[in-house]
Scaffold this active site. Structure first.
Site, PDB file in Angstrom:
ATOM      1  CE  LYS A  43     -15.901  33.586  -8.400  1.00 14.62           C
ATOM      2  NZ  LYS A  43     -14.828  33.189  -7.478  1.00 14.62           N
ATOM      3  CD  GLU A  46     -25.981  21.371  -7.797  1.00 17.22           C
ATOM      4  OE1 GLU A  46     -25.485  22.073  -8.719  1.00 17.22           O
ATOM      5  OE2 GLU A  46     -25.318  20.549  -7.146  1.00 17.22           O
ATOM      6  N   GLY A 102     -16.210  31.807  -3.616  1.00 13.59           N
ATOM      7  CA  GLY A 102     -17.608  31.542  -3.269  1.00 13.59           C
ATOM      8  C   GLY A 102     -17.844  31.540  -1.769  1.00 13.59           C
ATOM      9  NE  ARG A 103     -13.205  27.654   0.368  1.00  9.56           N
ATOM     10  CZ  ARG A 103     -12.809  27.461  -0.879  1.00  9.56           C
ATOM     11  NH1 ARG A 103     -13.684  27.484  -1.866  1.00  9.56           N
ATOM     12  NH2 ARG A 103     -11.538  27.280  -1.169  1.00  9.56           N
ATOM     13  CD  GLU A 135     -15.905  24.654  -1.272  1.00  7.02           C
ATOM     14  OE1 GLU A 135     -16.978  24.451  -0.664  1.00  7.02           O
ATOM     15  OE2 GLU A 135     -15.834  25.385  -2.262  1.00  7.02           O
ATOM     16  CG  HIS A 157     -29.945  17.252  25.994  1.00  8.96           C
ATOM     17  ND1 HIS A 157     -30.436  16.837  27.199  1.00  8.96           N
ATOM     18  CD2 HIS A 157     -29.665  18.577  26.126  1.00  8.96           C
ATOM     19  CE1 HIS A 157     -30.488  17.875  28.027  1.00  8.96           C
ATOM     20  NE2 HIS A 157     -30.019  18.938  27.400  1.00  8.96           N
ATOM     21  CE  LYS A 174     -19.844  24.244  -8.847  1.00 11.03           C
ATOM     22  NZ  LYS A 174     -19.788  25.689  -8.989  1.00 11.03           N
TER      23      LYS A 174
HETATM   24  C1  G6Q Z   1     -17.243  27.944  -2.793  1.00  9.90           C
HETATM   25  C2  G6Q Z   1     -17.413  26.909  -3.768  1.00  9.90           C
HETATM   26  C3  G6Q Z   1     -18.826  26.479  -4.032  1.00  9.90           C
HETATM   27  C4  G6Q Z   1     -19.629  27.443  -4.892  1.00  9.90           C
HETATM   28  C5  G6Q Z   1     -20.887  26.761  -5.372  1.00  9.90           C
HETATM   29  C6  G6Q Z   1     -21.788  27.670  -6.161  1.00  9.90           C
HETATM   30  O1  G6Q Z   1     -16.183  28.430  -2.486  1.00  9.90           O
HETATM   31  O2  G6Q Z   1     -16.742  27.206  -4.913  1.00  9.90           O
HETATM   32  O3  G6Q Z   1     -19.525  26.235  -2.842  1.00  9.90           O
HETATM   33  O4  G6Q Z   1     -19.908  28.600  -4.188  1.00  9.90           O
HETATM   34  O5  G6Q Z   1     -20.535  25.643  -6.127  1.00  9.90           O
HETATM   35  O6  G6Q Z   1     -21.135  28.177  -7.270  1.00  9.90           O
HETATM   36  P1  G6Q Z   1     -21.765  29.351  -8.097  1.00  9.90           P
HETATM   37  O7  G6Q Z   1     -21.858  30.540  -7.227  1.00  9.90           O
HETATM   38  O8  G6Q Z   1     -20.857  29.578  -9.266  1.00  9.90           O
HETATM   39  O9  G6Q Z   1     -23.132  28.891  -8.516  1.00  9.90           O
END
Ligand code: G6Q
Length: 545
Positions: free
Chosen positions: A208, A214, A269-270, A355, A386, A514
């Protein structure tokens, strides 16, 4: 803006408090006393059976649940969310994943502008691109079709497509294989690169912000690998596309913004799998399949907004969760899918829920004095049986659990399905009923075990039972029903966060991570030392060496 109200000041909350103290009948007794229990406490709607009869509640608790939803103003809150109000106050954003699956003609306004034309344009872009790639018309730099799709993203830009791709494998094209790289640990990308070749691989860089360390690290390494293994700069456009809200960042990375799939800041994001972040899903099952997924979610959006509380699946899931978290001291909640295709479902909602509702500051900015989001965890059945089910059956904590199953399976090994279903049903029954000391003793004597041994071992073989479960049975795990299921959990999370008086749509804890790593990274690389405690300092120095 969502109203600020302390849950404990709600009359229904106070009544539930009292109710939780005096109505302690066990589930076994409740079923014994009321043969109509299942018919009273289940919802059968649009291909989903939601059986919540194996929960600690009777008719009074059930009406208090409805009173709580009503008194808290949940109906209005849902309206506020779905109509584009900026309910994500700490980030000054609307929360409109529901707009991404708005199949009605209704416009949805943010800052006076209808967002739907943009959403529809993104559908068109996804449809065109996925048709080209799926049909083989989109060629790699040597003229071959795309055979591998590698999604590079993390958190919300990874877990959604990863979970859905797994869940819908039976609907997947056989022309392509799908891979996911998330961890900055080079091992993640390294292992995937061993399986793919530059001529036939499409990398989707999903971020986003397009600044996440990463993802940017993995994307840069993937690009270098591509260039070192035959690709030229001019070929990058055929092999790298981006999903982002940050066009400048995408261009700077070297991806043609023609090959960028956008979305908006009002998509968390989620909650973004419904947006262009779902691109791997579209490539996997085709745009029509993706639309079915959106259709299912849209049906659930209408259901949560319109259904009466006594048959409103997400609202009931939400209040039941509150009931256990706040009135019965349950620290966690298990999600147990009896469907191998849903093997990432618990992990997905571990993020979705934790989250969103892992917050201790309320909407007035004060520390809450009641528990909020529980720990969410789980694995598919029967594997979990199990392993960790021991603790659910005989541990000291109450662990309410969702059992998820599908009536019809999606594979040809038909003999397996009744075994799987038998395990699912038997577990919910056993968790509810338990096994009494008398039952254990009879069983042991029948097996010819000596009285002495019976006396010694019987206590360990007793199951108190009275462990609550929800059973959610889909007709089958297909795009439509998966859409409904995912949306149901999303709404559950929202309703809980609303009643807990917290902001469910920010994630300052994630943002912190981050930033923190950057300081230490500089120090590891010989940058100026910062003031640290002795442990942190020692670790930095140890790894520097
Ligand atoms: C989701 C969070 C988090 C995010 C990641 C990736 O709600 O904010 O999981 O999606 O940190 O972020 P970017 O999409 O900006 O790389």
């Amino acid at each position: 803006m969502l109203k600020n109200q302390k849950p404990q000041e709600l009359k229904a909350w106070q009544k539930l408090q009292k109710n939780s103290i005096y109505d302690k009948r066990t589930l076994k007794i409740r079923f014994y006393e009321d043969s109509e229990r299942f018919s009273k406490y289940h919802v059968n709607w649009d291909g989903i059976l939601f059986d919540f009869s194996k929960n600690h509640m009777g008719s009074e608790t059930f009406s208090l649940f409805q009173e709580l939803l009503e008194e808290a103003g949940v109906r209005e809150a849902i309206m506020q969310q779905q109509s584009g109000e900026k309910i994500n106050v700490t980030e000054d954003r609307a929360v409109l994943h529901t707009a991404l699956r708005n199949m009605s003609d209704k416009p949805i306004f943010v800052d006076g502008k209808d967002v739907m034309p943009g959403v529809k344009a993104s559908w068109a872009q996804l449809a065109t691109f996925s048709n080209e790639v799926r049909s083989g018309a989109w060629k790699g730099y040597t003229g071959k079709r795309i055979k591998h799709v590698v999604n590079i993203g993390i958190g919300g830009s990874d877990l959604g497509p990863r979970m859905v791709i797994n869940a819908l494998k039976p609907f997947q094209t056989e022309e392509m294989t799908f891979h996911f790289v998330a961890n900055v640990d080079g091992a993640d990308l390294h292992e995937i690169l061993k399986k793919v070749d530059p001529e036939t691989t499409l990398f989707i860089v999903a971020s986003k912000t397009f600044t996440t360390q990463e993802t940017m690290t993995n994307a840069n390494s993937a690009k270098s690998w591509f260039l070192e293994n035959g690709g030229q700069d001019a070929d990058v456009a055929r092999h790298f596309v981006a999903v982002s809200t940050n066009a400048d960042g995408v261009a700077e990375f070297g991806i043609d913004t023609e090959n960028m799939f956008g979305f908006w800041d009002w998509v968390g994001g989620r909650y973004s799998v419904w947006s262009s972040i779902g691109l791997p899903v579209v490539l996997s099952i085709g745009f029509q399949g993706f639309q079915e997924f959106l259709n299912g979610a849209h049906a659930m959006d209408n259901h949560v907004a319109e259904a009466d509380w006594n048959e409103n699946i997400p609202a009931l899931m939400a209040v039941l969760g509150i009931w256990y978290r706040n009135f019965q001291n349950a620290p966690s909640h298990a999600i147990l899918p009896y469907d191998q295709y849903l093997d990432k479902f618990a992990a997905y909602f571990q993020q979705g829920d934790m989250e969103s509702n892992g917050k201790y500051v309320d909407r007035a900015g004060n520390r809450v004095n009641y528990p909020t989001g529980p720990i969410i965890w789980g694995e598919p059945g029967t594997n979990g049986q199990h392993a960790f089910y021991q603790l659910i059956h005989q541990g000291t904590d109450l662990i309410p659990s969702d059992f998820i199953a599908a009536k019809n399976c999606q594979h040809s090994l038909r003999d397996h399905h009744p075994i799987l279903m038998a395990n699912f049903i038997a577990q919910t029954e056993a968790l509810m009923k338990g096994k009494s000391r008398t039952e254990v003793e009879i069983e042991m004597r029948q097996a010819g075990i000596s009285e002495n041994e019976v006396d010694k071992i019987a206590p360990y073989r007793v199951f108190e039972g009275n462990r609550p479960t929800n059973s959610i049975v889909l007709d089958e795990v297909n795009p439509y029903h998966l859409g409904q299921l995912v949306a149901a959990y999303e709404h559950k999370i929202f309703i809980q966060g609303f009643i807990w008086n917290i902001f469910s749509y920010d994630q300052w804890g994630v943002e912190l991570g981050k930033v923190l790593a950057k300081t230490v990274f500089n120090e590891l690389n010989g940058g100026p030392a910062h003031d640290h405690d002795s442990s942190t300092l020692a670790l930095i120095n140890y790894l520097k060496k």
